[in-house]
Enzyme design. Structure first.
Site, PDB file in Angstrom:
ATOM      1  N   ASP A 226       1.038  -1.255  -0.407  1.00 39.26           N
ATOM      2  CA  ASP A 226       0.049   0.436  -0.157  1.00 39.26           C
ATOM      3  C   ASP A 226       0.804   0.834  -0.118  1.00 39.26           C
ATOM      4  OD1 ASP A 226      -2.107   1.531   0.456  1.00 39.26           O
ATOM      5  OD2 ASP A 226      -1.877   1.427   2.156  1.00 39.26           O
ATOM      6  N   SER A 247      -7.407   5.691  -0.280  1.00 40.81           N
ATOM      7  CA  SER A 247      -7.508   4.285  -1.081  1.00 40.81           C
ATOM      8  C   SER A 247      -8.973   4.068  -0.665  1.00 40.81           C
ATOM      9  CB  SER A 247      -6.259   3.414  -0.518  1.00 40.81           C
ATOM     10  OG  SER A 247      -5.648   3.585   0.057  1.00 40.81           O
ATOM     11  N   GLN A 297      -5.932  -1.362  -6.608  1.00 43.81           N
ATOM     12  CA  GLN A 297      -6.174  -0.585  -5.410  1.00 43.81           C
ATOM     13  C   GLN A 297      -6.720   0.481  -6.273  1.00 43.81           C
ATOM     14  OE1 GLN A 297      -4.069   1.901  -2.735  1.00 43.81           O
ATOM     15  NE2 GLN A 297      -3.996   0.606  -1.791  1.00 43.81           N
TER      16      GLN A 297
HETATM   17  C1  LIG Z   1      -3.013   8.010   0.135  1.00 41.30           C
HETATM   18  C2  LIG Z   1      -2.375   6.845   1.407  1.00 41.30           C
HETATM   19  C3  LIG Z   1      -3.237   5.973   0.527  1.00 41.30           C
HETATM   20  C4  LIG Z   1      -3.879   5.779   2.356  1.00 41.30           C
HETATM   21  O1  LIG Z   1      -3.236   4.276   3.306  1.00 41.30           O
HETATM   22  S1  LIG Z   1      -5.585   6.194   2.529  1.00 41.30           S
HETATM   23  C5  LIG Z   1      -5.736   5.773   3.691  1.00 41.30           C
HETATM   24  C6  LIG Z   1      -6.399   4.144   3.864  1.00 41.30           C
HETATM   25  N1  LIG Z   1      -8.014   4.782   3.152  1.00 41.30           N
HETATM   26  C7  LIG Z   1      -8.815   5.319   3.986  1.00 41.30           C
HETATM   27  O2  LIG Z   1      -8.807   6.453   5.304  1.00 41.30           O
HETATM   28  C8  LIG Z   1      -9.603   6.004   3.501  1.00 41.30           C
HETATM   29  C9  LIG Z   1     -11.607   6.013   4.458  1.00 41.30           C
HETATM   30  N2  LIG Z   1     -12.624   5.713   3.734  1.00 41.30           N
HETATM   31  C10 LIG Z   1     -12.829   7.255   3.648  1.00 41.30           C
HETATM   32  O3  LIG Z   1     -12.186   8.194   4.194  1.00 41.30           O
HETATM   33  C11 LIG Z   1     -14.439   7.342   3.074  1.00 41.30           C
HETATM   34  O4  LIG Z   1     -15.156   5.752   2.719  1.00 41.30           O
HETATM   35  C12 LIG Z   1     -13.924   7.708   2.325  1.00 41.30           C
HETATM   36  C13 LIG Z   1     -12.899   7.848   1.354  1.00 41.30           C
HETATM   37  C14 LIG Z   1     -13.790   9.493   2.230  1.00 41.30           C
HETATM   38  C15 LIG Z   1     -15.286   8.363   1.042  1.00 41.30           C
HETATM   39  O5  LIG Z   1     -16.289   8.992   1.376  1.00 41.30           O
HETATM   40  P1  LIG Z   1     -17.913   9.555   1.277  1.00 41.30           P
HETATM   41  O6  LIG Z   1     -18.929   8.486   1.457  1.00 41.30           O
HETATM   42  O7  LIG Z   1     -17.386  10.458   0.318  1.00 41.30           O
HETATM   43  O8  LIG Z   1     -18.186   9.912   3.176  1.00 41.30           O
HETATM   44  P2  LIG Z   1     -18.861  11.509   3.031  1.00 41.30           P
HETATM   45  O9  LIG Z   1     -19.593  11.576   3.156  1.00 41.30           O
HETATM   46  O10 LIG Z   1     -18.188  11.115   5.391  1.00 41.30           O
HETATM   47  O11 LIG Z   1     -17.241  12.010   3.331  1.00 41.30           O
HETATM   48  C16 LIG Z   1     -15.974  12.175   3.788  1.00 41.30           C
HETATM   49  C17 LIG Z   1     -15.249  13.789   3.067  1.00 41.30           C
HETATM   50  O12 LIG Z   1     -14.830  14.093   2.008  1.00 41.30           O
HETATM   51  C18 LIG Z   1     -16.133  14.766   1.285  1.00 41.30           C
HETATM   52  N3  LIG Z   1     -16.762  14.558   0.287  1.00 41.30           N
HETATM   53  C19 LIG Z   1     -17.580  13.596  -0.001  1.00 41.30           C
HETATM   54  N4  LIG Z   1     -18.394  13.774  -1.271  1.00 41.30           N
HETATM   55  C20 LIG Z   1     -17.641  14.919  -1.583  1.00 41.30           C
HETATM   56  C21 LIG Z   1     -17.861  15.286  -2.955  1.00 41.30           C
HETATM   57  N5  LIG Z   1     -18.316  15.095  -4.033  1.00 41.30           N
HETATM   58  N6  LIG Z   1     -16.544  16.528  -3.428  1.00 41.30           N
HETATM   59  C22 LIG Z   1     -16.072  17.222  -2.517  1.00 41.30           C
HETATM   60  N7  LIG Z   1     -15.725  16.935  -1.000  1.00 41.30           N
HETATM   61  C23 LIG Z   1     -16.990  15.313  -0.493  1.00 41.30           C
HETATM   62  C24 LIG Z   1     -16.868  15.754   2.605  1.00 41.30           C
HETATM   63  O13 LIG Z   1     -17.095  16.768   2.619  1.00 41.30           O
HETATM   64  C25 LIG Z   1     -16.368  15.136   4.132  1.00 41.30           C
HETATM   65  O14 LIG Z   1     -15.443  15.787   4.147  1.00 41.30           O
HETATM   66  P3  LIG Z   1     -14.050  16.312   5.888  1.00 41.30           P
HETATM   67  O15 LIG Z   1     -13.538  15.377   6.165  1.00 41.30           O
HETATM   68  O16 LIG Z   1     -15.597  16.432   6.637  1.00 41.30           O
HETATM   69  O17 LIG Z   1     -13.592  17.144   5.521  1.00 41.30           O
END
Ligand SMILES: CCCC(=O)SCCNC(=O)CCNC(=O)[C@H](O)C(C)(C)COP(=O)(O)OP(=O)(O)OC[C@H]1O[C@@H](n2cnc3c(N)ncnc32)[C@H](O)[C@@H]1OP(=O)(O)O
Length: 316
Positions: A226, A247, A297
């Protein structure tokens, strides 16, 4: 040999073991099928590193399967950002134990809510005459290349580098990541230089893991796979200001035995980006050219829309 000397040697041997095995991927058993993981390394985003959650979930699943079964694939979704202030609980559901395969479902929980779900499948070793694989890309040997840290150090000595970029690079250098990287293709030390949606680098766990258990090497590879993977999709678009990148899912297929503390070539390529998402495909090669692991991914990339005033004059 005296007891003291023996104990001293044992301690030294322990110190040489990869921190990935001694702490990151060591889970505490709470109950049947329930484990707790901690996080010695947290990325700058201040949310948990996805590879750590994948690796720990695979450890938890592996603790519930019989001897001689090895992980061959897992499919994961990251559904909420992980909170680095509290441990993660891994709940394992024993979906099925068959004659050849055992399937497990793992739910990672914080504050009573799922942050991650995955399915992992394990198989008894079953050699077969049906075998083929594609070819490893050509690459210079890892011993002939500079480490990521050495390359960054070199870039920081460039007198033309801006203070802002120098500060960014020094922060990267200060991160105590438990893996070693030697890039084959150029990397983006200076933000804002678009690159091909491709990465090629040698990678291995820091420290010694030893022959050990094949499942542990797979959990370490899950962690490693990752690291920097999803940003491959971002390479051609670095000029567009980004609000966030994360991701969404991660899949792994384990093909041949390997040691995660020995150099492996990581080939990453992004065939597509669109709809605020980018897809990345990866292959981890043993240095003898054996395909060890395949990965895939998807990430979400939220970009800042350019204002109409930002259109270059040449395009008007
Ligand atoms: C990059 C290194 C690789 C990594 O290891 S990353 C670590 C592993 N991955 C993660 O931690 C991701 C965990 N998953 C998530 O956070 C959520 O599933 C994910 C990816 C944000 C998608 O979530 P959503 O369904 O959008 O969830 P939510 O409604 O709680 O929103 C989360 C934040 O996104 C924003 N958002 C949602 N739809 C949007 C849009 N169309 N345009 C702009 N911003 C948007 C939303 O406002 C929220 O922002 P905030 O966190 O309140 O600042």
């Amino acid at each position: 040999m005296s007891d003291v000397k023996e104990q001293q040697e044992e301690e030294e041997e322990k110190d040489l073991r990869s921190v990935l095995v001694t702490s990151v991927l060591t889970l505490e058993k709470i109950d049947q099928g329930l484990y707790r993981g901690s996080h010695p390394w947290v990325p700058r985003s201040n949310t948990l590193f996805g590879g750590q959650i994948v690796g720990q979930a695979l450890v938890a699943a592996g603790l519930t399967v019989g001897k001689g079964l090895h992980a061959h694939s897992l499919h994961c979704y990251f559904v909420r950002p992980g909170d680095p202030r509290v441990p993660v609980l891994y709940q394992v559901d024993l979906v099925r134990d068959g004659r050849s395969f055992s399937v497990r479902s793992v739910r990672a929980v914080q504050h009573g809510l799922a942050i991650f779900v995955c399915q992992a499948s394990f198989q008894l070793d079953q050699p077969s005459p049906m075998e083929h694989q594609c070819c490893m890309p050509e690459a210079p040997l890892p011993e002939s290349l500079l480490t990521w840290a050495e390359l960054i150090d070199k870039a920081m000595r460039d007198p033309l580098l801006s203070e802002r970029h120098r500060l960014g690079l020094s922060k990267i250098l200060a991160k105590d990541v438990p893996i070693e990287i030697r890039p084959v293709l150029p990397i983006d030390y200076v933000p804002g230089t678009p690159l091909e949606p491709r990465q090629l680098f040698w990678v291995r766990a820091k420290g010694h893991i030893g022959e050990g258990d094949m499942n542990m090497h797979r959990c370490v590879a899950a962690y490693i796979s990752d690291y920097s993977f999803v940003r491959t999709a971002w390479h051609p678009h670095v000029r567009m200001p980004m609000r966030s990148m994360a991701s969404l899912d991660h899949s792994l297929w384990f093909h041949a035995p390997f040691r995660a503390d020995e150099w492996m070539l990581y080939e990453c390529e992004s065939p597509w980006a669109g709809s605020s998402r980018g897809l990345v495909l990866g292959r981890l090669w043993r240095r003898d050219g054996t395909l060890a692991v395949s990965c895939a991914q998807e990430g979400v990339f939220r970009l800042r829309q350019k204002t109409p005033g930002a259109v270059p004059a040449s395009k008007l």
